[in-house]
Design a protein around this motif. Structure first.
Motif, PDB file in Angstrom:
ATOM      1  N   GLN A  93     -35.219  -2.597   6.506  1.00 17.32           N
ATOM      2  CA  GLN A  93     -33.825  -2.224   6.739  1.00 17.32           C
ATOM      3  C   GLN A  93     -33.548  -1.979   8.220  1.00 17.32           C
ATOM      4  O   GLN A  93     -32.540  -2.449   8.758  1.00 17.32           O
ATOM      5  N   VAL A  94     -34.433  -1.265   8.874  1.00 20.00           N
ATOM      6  CA  VAL A  94     -34.239  -0.990  10.297  1.00 20.00           C
ATOM      7  C   VAL A  94     -34.310  -2.280  11.110  1.00 20.00           C
ATOM      8  O   VAL A  94     -33.515  -2.507  12.031  1.00 20.00           O
ATOM      9  N   ARG A  95     -35.255  -3.148  10.783  1.00 19.66           N
ATOM     10  CA  ARG A  95     -35.399  -4.398  11.526  1.00 19.66           C
ATOM     11  C   ARG A  95     -34.209  -5.319  11.315  1.00 19.66           C
ATOM     12  O   ARG A  95     -33.692  -5.915  12.292  1.00 19.66           O
ATOM     13  N   MET A  96     -33.732  -5.477  10.120  1.00 18.21           N
ATOM     14  CA  MET A  96     -32.584  -6.328   9.864  1.00 18.21           C
ATOM     15  C   MET A  96     -31.329  -5.793  10.538  1.00 18.21           C
ATOM     16  O   MET A  96     -30.531  -6.567  11.090  1.00 18.21           O
ATOM     17  N   ALA A  97     -31.145  -4.482  10.492  1.00 21.21           N
ATOM     18  CA  ALA A  97     -29.986  -3.903  11.170  1.00 21.21           C
ATOM     19  C   ALA A  97     -30.046  -4.156  12.674  1.00 21.21           C
ATOM     20  O   ALA A  97     -29.031  -4.467  13.310  1.00 21.21           O
ATOM     21  N   HIS A  98     -31.230  -4.058  13.238  1.00 20.91           N
ATOM     22  CA  HIS A  98     -31.389  -4.306  14.673  1.00 20.91           C
ATOM     23  C   HIS A  98     -31.089  -5.767  15.023  1.00 20.91           C
ATOM     24  O   HIS A  98     -30.409  -6.058  16.026  1.00 20.91           O
ATOM     25  N   ILE A  99     -31.555  -6.697  14.216  1.00 24.88           N
ATOM     26  CA  ILE A  99     -31.296  -8.117  14.471  1.00 24.88           C
ATOM     27  C   ILE A  99     -29.809  -8.429  14.366  1.00 24.88           C
ATOM     28  O   ILE A  99     -29.240  -9.138  15.218  1.00 24.88           O
ATOM     29  N   LEU A 100     -29.145  -7.913  13.334  1.00 34.71           N
ATOM     30  CA  LEU A 100     -27.709  -8.176  13.168  1.00 34.71           C
ATOM     31  C   LEU A 100     -26.889  -7.584  14.304  1.00 34.71           C
ATOM     32  O   LEU A 100     -25.910  -8.194  14.755  1.00 34.71           O
ATOM     33  N   GLN A 101     -27.259  -6.414  14.763  1.00 29.78           N
ATOM     34  CA  GLN A 101     -26.536  -5.801  15.880  1.00 29.78           C
ATOM     35  C   GLN A 101     -26.702  -6.609  17.161  1.00 29.78           C
ATOM     36  O   GLN A 101     -25.736  -6.784  17.921  1.00 29.78           O
ATOM     37  N   LEU A 102     -27.895  -7.125  17.424  1.00 34.73           N
ATOM     38  CA  LEU A 102     -28.100  -7.949  18.617  1.00 34.73           C
ATOM     39  C   LEU A 102     -27.334  -9.270  18.517  1.00 34.73           C
ATOM     40  O   LEU A 102     -26.784  -9.756  19.517  1.00 34.73           O
ATOM     41  N   ARG A 103     -27.267  -9.856  17.325  1.00 38.38           N
ATOM     42  CA  ARG A 103     -26.484 -11.078  17.158  1.00 38.38           C
ATOM     43  C   ARG A 103     -25.009 -10.842  17.420  1.00 38.38           C
ATOM     44  O   ARG A 103     -24.336 -11.639  18.094  1.00 38.38           O
ATOM     45  N   GLU A 104     -24.515  -9.770  16.870  1.00 39.31           N
ATOM     46  CA  GLU A 104     -23.104  -9.431  17.106  1.00 39.31           C
ATOM     47  C   GLU A 104     -22.843  -9.160  18.580  1.00 39.31           C
ATOM     48  O   GLU A 104     -21.806  -9.571  19.127  1.00 39.31           O
ATOM     49  N   LEU A 105     -23.778  -8.526  19.219  1.00 42.84           N
ATOM     50  CA  LEU A 105     -23.614  -8.213  20.647  1.00 42.84           C
ATOM     51  C   LEU A 105     -23.608  -9.481  21.493  1.00 42.84           C
ATOM     52  O   LEU A 105     -22.770  -9.628  22.403  1.00 42.84           O
ATOM     53  N   ARG A 106     -24.497 -10.409  21.215  1.00 42.84           N
ATOM     54  CA  ARG A 106     -24.519 -11.665  21.969  1.00 42.84           C
ATOM     55  C   ARG A 106     -23.274 -12.500  21.708  1.00 42.84           C
ATOM     56  O   ARG A 106     -22.744 -13.156  22.615  1.00 42.84           O
ATOM     57  N   GLY A 107     -22.792 -12.482  20.456  1.00 43.46           N
ATOM     58  CA  GLY A 107     -21.565 -13.204  20.152  1.00 43.46           C
ATOM     59  C   GLY A 107     -20.369 -12.661  20.914  1.00 43.46           C
ATOM     60  O   GLY A 107     -19.525 -13.428  21.401  1.00 43.46           O
ATOM     61  N   GLN A 108     -20.272 -11.350  21.031  1.00 40.38           N
ATOM     62  CA  GLN A 108     -19.175 -10.755  21.798  1.00 40.38           C
ATOM     63  C   GLN A 108     -19.294 -11.071  23.283  1.00 40.38           C
ATOM     64  O   GLN A 108     -18.293 -11.289  23.965  1.00 40.38           O
ATOM     65  N   LEU A 109     -20.527 -11.105  23.788  1.00 41.01           N
ATOM     66  CA  LEU A 109     -20.711 -11.431  25.207  1.00 41.01           C
ATOM     67  C   LEU A 109     -20.264 -12.855  25.501  1.00 41.01           C
ATOM     68  O   LEU A 109     -19.602 -13.098  26.524  1.00 41.01           O
ATOM     69  N   ARG A 110     -20.580 -13.791  24.619  1.00 42.27           N
ATOM     70  CA  ARG A 110     -20.244 -15.196  24.854  1.00 42.27           C
ATOM     71  C   ARG A 110     -18.776 -15.496  24.610  1.00 42.27           C
ATOM     72  O   ARG A 110     -18.328 -16.610  24.886  1.00 42.27           O
TER      73      ARG A 110
END
Length: 354
Positions: free
Chosen positions: A170-187
Motif C-alpha cells: 500500500q505504501v509503495r503503490m501510493a508513492h508511485i501514484l503520487q510521483l506519477r501525478e507529480l510528473r504529469g503536473q510538471l509536464r
C-alpha cells in the motif's frame, strides 16, 4: 653583437649573402608576446667573419647597424598590420552585435519561428514537492510499522505477515501514484511557445514544457469535413498543456492573436525524456496528446503550480495522520498486551490472599 649601439661603416665587414643568412638563422632567438607583437630580438655570437670570396661573386655589406634597422622596420610594419589584443575582437563583436540587432529588428521571414510565449520554469517547486513526497512515504511506512507493532501481540504470525505485506504494498503503490501525478503536473507547464507560419494559413507551433517535454503541433485552418480539436480551446482550458498567465513574462499579443484564429491541430509529435528514476516507456505512455483532447470540460483546469502545492500538502497530511494513528495503536496495543500478561498473576495473588 646586436646589443651594441655603435654604427659600423658599410665598408667594414663584407660577406656573401648566403653565409650571412645561415649564420643569422642559427644565432637569432624569436619571442612573440601575448599581445601578438614581436619582442626585441636577441642574437648571440654574431661576429663578422672574413673569408676570401671568389672573383665575380656578388658582394653585400651586412653590419650590426643594418641588422638592427631591418628588425626595427619589420617590427613596426607587423605592429601596424596586426591590431593590439582586444581592439580587433571588440570591434568585430560590436559589428556582429549591430548586424544581429538589425536582423532581429527586421520583419519576420516566412517559416521562421517566432516566440509568442515565455514563462519561468517550475522545476524547483517540483523538486521540493518530490522531496516532500519521498519523506511522506517514509513517514507513512513508520506509521504502518508502529500500527503493526501494536497489533502483533494480539494476532497469530500468519495474519501478521499478511498484514505486513499489504502495508508495504500500500505504501509503495501510493508513492508511485503520487510521483506519477507529480510528473504529469510538471509536464503540463509550458515555458516557451514559438510559431512558424507557412503558406495557406498553415503553421507549426512548438511548446517547450517542463519535465523535458517538447510538443510540435502542425496547425491547419478549421474545416467542417473532419472534427479536430481547436487550438484555442485546448490551450485555454489547459488540461494537457497549461499557459500560466500569472507567471508569464511580459505581454504577448501574438499569443492572443494565434489563439483567436480558427486553427485546428492536424498532427502532433512529442519528444520526452525520463526524469530521475522514471522508465522511458512509462514517460511516453503518460504524455497525453493534445490532438486527442475531447473538449468535454468547460472549466479551466487548475495551474500546475497549484496542483503541485496541493499534492505536497496532501501527502504531508496523510503521512502525519498515519504516524499519529500508528503511534496510538502501538501504545494502546502494548498496554493491553501487558495488562493481559499481568492479569493471571494478579488473580493468583488475590486468590492467595483469600
Amino acid at each position: 653583437r646586436l646589443g651594441s649601439t655603435d654604427k659600423v661603416s658599410p665598408d667594414a665587414n663584407t660577406f656573401s649573402l648566403q653565409h650571412t643568412v645561415n649564420r643569422f638563422q642559427l644565432s637569432m632567438r624569436v619571442a612573440v608576446t601575448s599581445a601578438g607583437r614581436l619582442a626585441p630580438w636577441a642574437a648571440r655570437g654574431l661576429r663578422p667573419l672574413r673569408r676570401s670570396l671568389p672573383a665575380g661573386s656578388p658582394k653585400f655589406c651586412v653590419s650590426t647597424y643594418h641588422v638592427r634597422m631591418t628588425l626595427l622596420m619589420g617590427q613596426r610594419q607587423f605592429s601596424e598590420a596586426v591590431p593590439p589584443q582586444g581592439e580587433g575582437t571588440e570591434a568585430t563583436a560590436s559589428e556582429s552585435a549591430a548586424s544581429q540587432s538589425e536582423t532581429s529588428a527586421g520583419t519576420q521571414h516566412p517559416g521562421e519561428a517566432e516566440v509568442i510565449w515565455s514563462a519561468p520554469d517550475i522545476t524547483g517547486d517540483y523538486e521540493n514537492c518530490e522531496a516532500a513526497v519521498n519523506f511522506s512515504a517514509g513517514a507513512a511506512s513508520v506509521g504502518m510499522g508502529l500500527a503493526l507493532l501494536g497489533v502483533a501481540p494480539h494476532v497469530s504470525p500468519g495474519p501478521f505477515m499478511a498484514g505486513l505485506l499489504l502495508a508495504v504494498l500500500q505504501v509503495r503503490m501510493a508513492h508511485i501514484l503520487q510521483l506519477r501525478e507529480l510528473r504529469g503536473q510538471l509536464r503540463r507547464h509550458v515555458t516557451k511557445a514559438s510559431i512558424s507560419e507557412e503558406e495557406r494559413g498553415k503553421g507549426t507551433l512548438t511548446l517547450v514544457c517542463c519535465g523535458k517535454l517538447t510538443r510540435t503541433l502542425s496547425l491547419a485552418p478549421s474545416t467542417s469535413e473532419e472534427a479536430r480539436p481547436q487550438l484555442g480551446k485546448v490551450l485555454r482550458q489547459g488540461v494537457y498543456a497549461f499557459l500560466d498567465r500569472e507567471l508569464e513574462k511580459g505581454e504577448w499579443p501574438k499569443l492572443e492573436e494565434t489563439l483567436g484564429r480558427d486553427l485546428v491541430i492536424a498532427e502532433e509529435s512529442v519528444v520526452v525524456e525520463p526524469l530521475g528514476g522514471e522508465p522511458l516507456d512509462e514517460a511516453k505512455k503518460r504524455v497525453l496528446l493534445l490532438k486527442n483532447f475531447d473538449g468535454l470540460k468547460e472549466s479551466v483546469a487548475p495551474s500546475p503550480l497549484a496542483s503541485i502545492e496541493q499534492i505536497s500538502k496532501l501527502t504531508q497530511i496523510t503521512a502525519a495522520t498515519l504516524v499519529a494513528g500508528g503511534l496510538a495503536i502501538c501504545v494502546k496495543g502494548r498496554q493491553q498486551a501487558e495488562d493481559a500478561l499481568r492479569a493471571p498473576e494478579e488473580a493468583k495473588v488475590a486468590q492467595h490472599r483469600e
